[in-house]
Motif scaffolding. Structure first.
Motif, PDB file in Angstrom:
ATOM      1  N   GLY A 266      30.305  30.652  26.818  1.00  0.00           N
ATOM      2  CA  GLY A 266      31.173  29.737  26.068  1.00  0.00           C
ATOM      3  C   GLY A 266      30.660  28.324  25.980  1.00  0.00           C
ATOM      4  O   GLY A 266      31.447  27.372  25.936  1.00  0.00           O
ATOM      5  N   LEU A 267      29.347  28.145  25.914  1.00  0.00           N
ATOM      6  CA  LEU A 267      28.768  26.809  25.824  1.00  0.00           C
ATOM      7  C   LEU A 267      28.941  26.232  24.428  1.00  0.00           C
ATOM      8  O   LEU A 267      28.988  26.956  23.434  1.00  0.00           O
ATOM      9  CB  LEU A 267      27.269  26.867  26.154  1.00  0.00           C
ATOM     10  N   SER A 268      29.018  24.916  24.348  1.00  0.00           N
ATOM     11  CA  SER A 268      29.003  24.243  23.054  1.00  0.00           C
ATOM     12  C   SER A 268      27.577  24.288  22.504  1.00  0.00           C
ATOM     13  O   SER A 268      26.615  24.554  23.236  1.00  0.00           O
ATOM     14  CB  SER A 268      29.456  22.792  23.202  1.00  0.00           C
ATOM     15  N   LEU A 269      27.432  23.990  21.199  1.00  0.00           N
ATOM     16  CA  LEU A 269      26.099  23.978  20.606  1.00  0.00           C
ATOM     17  C   LEU A 269      25.190  22.942  21.271  1.00  0.00           C
ATOM     18  O   LEU A 269      24.035  23.253  21.581  1.00  0.00           O
ATOM     19  CB  LEU A 269      26.193  23.726  19.096  1.00  0.00           C
ATOM     20  N   PRO A 270      25.657  21.702  21.556  1.00  0.00           N
ATOM     21  CA  PRO A 270      24.783  20.754  22.258  1.00  0.00           C
ATOM     22  C   PRO A 270      24.378  21.243  23.651  1.00  0.00           C
ATOM     23  O   PRO A 270      23.237  21.029  24.078  1.00  0.00           O
ATOM     24  CB  PRO A 270      25.635  19.482  22.344  1.00  0.00           C
ATOM     25  N   ASP A 271      25.308  21.896  24.367  1.00  0.00           N
ATOM     26  CA  ASP A 271      24.966  22.413  25.694  1.00  0.00           C
ATOM     27  C   ASP A 271      23.916  23.510  25.597  1.00  0.00           C
ATOM     28  O   ASP A 271      22.950  23.545  26.369  1.00  0.00           O
ATOM     29  CB  ASP A 271      26.216  22.946  26.392  1.00  0.00           C
ATOM     30  N   PHE A 272      24.114  24.423  24.641  1.00  0.00           N
ATOM     31  CA  PHE A 272      23.118  25.483  24.491  1.00  0.00           C
ATOM     32  C   PHE A 272      21.784  24.911  24.038  1.00  0.00           C
ATOM     33  O   PHE A 272      20.725  25.413  24.422  1.00  0.00           O
ATOM     34  CB  PHE A 272      23.580  26.547  23.500  1.00  0.00           C
ATOM     35  N   ALA A 273      21.817  23.841  23.231  1.00  0.00           N
ATOM     36  CA  ALA A 273      20.570  23.235  22.761  1.00  0.00           C
ATOM     37  C   ALA A 273      19.715  22.787  23.943  1.00  0.00           C
ATOM     38  O   ALA A 273      18.494  22.967  23.938  1.00  0.00           O
ATOM     39  CB  ALA A 273      20.875  22.052  21.850  1.00  0.00           C
ATOM     40  N   ARG A 274      20.345  22.222  24.953  1.00  0.00           N
ATOM     41  CA  ARG A 274      19.587  21.780  26.135  1.00  0.00           C
ATOM     42  C   ARG A 274      19.008  22.974  26.895  1.00  0.00           C
ATOM     43  O   ARG A 274      17.882  22.922  27.408  1.00  0.00           O
ATOM     44  CB  ARG A 274      20.489  20.936  27.033  1.00  0.00           C
ATOM     45  N   ILE A 275      19.787  24.062  26.966  1.00  0.00           N
ATOM     46  CA  ILE A 275      19.272  25.266  27.607  1.00  0.00           C
ATOM     47  C   ILE A 275      18.145  25.863  26.774  1.00  0.00           C
ATOM     48  O   ILE A 275      17.144  26.358  27.309  1.00  0.00           O
ATOM     49  CB  ILE A 275      20.410  26.292  27.803  1.00  0.00           C
ATOM     50  N   SER A 276      18.290  25.795  25.457  1.00  0.00           N
ATOM     51  CA  SER A 276      17.263  26.332  24.564  1.00  0.00           C
ATOM     52  C   SER A 276      15.938  25.611  24.774  1.00  0.00           C
ATOM     53  O   SER A 276      14.872  26.225  24.719  1.00  0.00           O
ATOM     54  CB  SER A 276      17.720  26.191  23.114  1.00  0.00           C
ATOM     55  N   GLU A 277      16.006  24.306  25.029  1.00  0.00           N
ATOM     56  CA  GLU A 277      14.778  23.564  25.319  1.00  0.00           C
ATOM     57  C   GLU A 277      14.117  24.090  26.583  1.00  0.00           C
ATOM     58  O   GLU A 277      12.900  24.307  26.624  1.00  0.00           O
ATOM     59  CB  GLU A 277      15.078  22.081  25.475  1.00  0.00           C
ATOM     60  N   ALA A 278      14.918  24.325  27.611  1.00  0.00           N
ATOM     61  CA  ALA A 278      14.365  24.848  28.868  1.00  0.00           C
ATOM     62  C   ALA A 278      13.786  26.248  28.675  1.00  0.00           C
ATOM     63  O   ALA A 278      12.709  26.557  29.196  1.00  0.00           O
ATOM     64  CB  ALA A 278      15.450  24.874  29.941  1.00  0.00           C
ATOM     65  N   LEU A 279      14.464  27.086  27.899  1.00  0.00           N
ATOM     66  CA  LEU A 279      13.962  28.431  27.630  1.00  0.00           C
ATOM     67  C   LEU A 279      12.661  28.376  26.851  1.00  0.00           C
ATOM     68  O   LEU A 279      11.806  29.261  26.970  1.00  0.00           O
ATOM     69  CB  LEU A 279      15.003  29.237  26.851  1.00  0.00           C
ATOM     70  N   GLY A 280      12.495  27.335  26.029  1.00  0.00           N
ATOM     71  CA  GLY A 280      11.303  27.200  25.224  1.00  0.00           C
ATOM     72  C   GLY A 280      10.032  26.979  26.033  1.00  0.00           C
ATOM     73  O   GLY A 280       8.929  27.154  25.503  1.00  0.00           O
ATOM     74  N   TRP A 281      10.173  26.617  27.292  1.00  0.00           N
ATOM     75  CA  TRP A 281       8.989  26.484  28.146  1.00  0.00           C
ATOM     76  C   TRP A 281       8.289  27.829  28.315  1.00  0.00           C
ATOM     77  O   TRP A 281       7.105  27.881  28.613  1.00  0.00           O
ATOM     78  CB  TRP A 281       9.383  25.929  29.513  1.00  0.00           C
ATOM     79  N   SER A 282       9.026  28.905  28.146  1.00  0.00           N
ATOM     80  CA  SER A 282       8.454  30.245  28.254  1.00  0.00           C
ATOM     81  C   SER A 282       8.368  30.869  26.872  1.00  0.00           C
ATOM     82  O   SER A 282       9.294  30.747  26.066  1.00  0.00           O
ATOM     83  CB  SER A 282       9.327  31.131  29.154  1.00  0.00           C
ATOM     84  N   LEU A 283       7.293  31.572  26.602  1.00  0.00           N
ATOM     85  CA  LEU A 283       7.151  32.266  25.335  1.00  0.00           C
ATOM     86  C   LEU A 283       8.203  33.362  25.171  1.00  0.00           C
ATOM     87  O   LEU A 283       8.490  33.802  24.060  1.00  0.00           O
ATOM     88  CB  LEU A 283       5.754  32.894  25.238  1.00  0.00           C
ATOM     89  N   LEU A 284       8.777  33.792  26.284  1.00  0.00           N
ATOM     90  CA  LEU A 284       9.700  34.927  26.263  1.00  0.00           C
ATOM     91  C   LEU A 284      11.106  34.564  26.709  1.00  0.00           C
ATOM     92  O   LEU A 284      11.958  35.440  26.841  1.00  0.00           O
ATOM     93  CB  LEU A 284       9.159  36.046  27.179  1.00  0.00           C
ATOM     94  N   GLY A 285      11.363  33.271  26.933  1.00  0.00           N
ATOM     95  CA  GLY A 285      12.635  32.862  27.508  1.00  0.00           C
ATOM     96  C   GLY A 285      13.841  33.258  26.677  1.00  0.00           C
ATOM     97  O   GLY A 285      14.838  33.763  27.201  1.00  0.00           O
ATOM     98  N   HIS A 286      13.769  33.044  25.365  1.00  0.00           N
ATOM     99  CA  HIS A 286      14.910  33.363  24.514  1.00  0.00           C
ATOM    100  C   HIS A 286      15.109  34.868  24.390  1.00  0.00           C
ATOM    101  O   HIS A 286      16.244  35.360  24.386  1.00  0.00           O
ATOM    102  CB  HIS A 286      14.733  32.731  23.129  1.00  0.00           C
TER     103      HIS A 286
END
Length: 295
Positions: free
Chosen positions: A45-65
């Protein structure tokens, strides 16, 4: 996890997908699943801005998302289905995506012209009445750079249903087309930077030869495809931008490590060179500026 990443760099996609399935199961069990969705749909239930920050962290990995079922193009397709799918469409197309048991793709871009702009689509969906049955659409067209088509269960296809509409923005609709439907041809996987990839990591050229699908699989109204595409694009820009900022952060980190560890012939580190420091500082400033623009 090292085996998973090694397989990706060797382009050993069969091994990669097998190991990735184990990682995805672990992520789901840990509650790290559908991170952009509400609890009702298996997310936190994250907001879009909250998920955006997580998406940045996941982007450190080629497979994170992919590991957390937050990969494109499924993210955008799920958001469209949540907003506009009928109950029957939710059962057939949405629920398997939420559970991660199938993949989907999005077919809009065409090779003959600026097919990334829905005003100029040449793929058509002609409506036909069937005696004693429900109406069908007959699709004919040519799509390419359809990300993840290889192995996907269905494709959201943008096609012209109302060619005579007064507004060019009211000509197309979105149709949920099973990739196994008769007449769907997977022409080839298109090379990107020299590698054609496979599965998740590929982009395909496809042709539609008189593909028949029931009218009931249309997503939203006839002529509403352009609006749906714009609706999909809004949060999609955030997803893509923050993922790539994460990729860039990782690249900058590798650059800094290399500058510190690499020694010049006189024994001093590369990081001691003023021009190298300027390059790193400029990249740092550009990344911070990009983050501010997105957020």
């Amino acid at each position: 996890r090292g085996q998973v990443f090694a397989a990706s760099f060797r382009h050993d996609y069969d091994t990669l997908e097998a190991r990735l399935a184990d990682v995805r199961a672990e992520a789901q069990a840990a509650g790290l699943w559908n991170l952009y969705l509400s609890a009702e749909h298996g997310g936190p239930g994250l907001s879009l801005p909250d998920f955006a920050r997580i998406s940045e962290a996941l982007g450190w990995s080629l497979l994170g998302h992919i590991a957390t079922n937050c990969q494109a193009p499924d993210v955008g397709n799920v958001e469209l289905l949540l907003a506009h799918a009928t109950e029957a469409q939710r059962g057939e197309f949405l629920q398997p995506l939420l559970h991660g048991t199938v993949r989907s793709c999005f077919g809009m871009t065409e090779p003959e012209h600026a097919g990334s702009n829905p005003r100029y689509l040449s793929t058509t969906a002609r409506r036909e009445s069937v005696s004693g049955g429900d109406d069908t659409y007959v699709l004919d067209g040519h799509k390419w750079f359809t990300t993840g088509f290889d192995g996907a269960a269905f494709c959201i296809v943008m096609a012209v249903t109302n060619p005579d509409a007064e507004s060019p923005y009211a000509r197309a609709a979105m149709l949920l087309v099973p990739t196994a439907a008769e007449g769907v041809e997977h022409v080839r996987r298109l090379p990107a930077m020299g590698d054609e990839g496979q599965g998740w990591f590929s982009h395909s050229e496809i042709r539609l030869h008189g593909v028949r699908v029931p009218v009931a699989i249309r997503l939203g109204p006839e002529g509403g495809g352009f609006l749906r595409a714009q609706e999909r694009l809004g949060p999609g820009r955030i997803h893509h931008c923050m993922r790539w900022i994460g990729v860039c952060e990782r690249a900058l980190d590798l650059l800094c490590r290399r500058a510190v560890e690499r020694e010049l012939s006189q024994g001093s580190p590369l990081a001691g060179q003023q021009q190298v420091q300027v390059w790193i500082a400029e990249r740092r400033a550009q990344l911070d500026a990009a983050r501010l623009l997105v957020m």
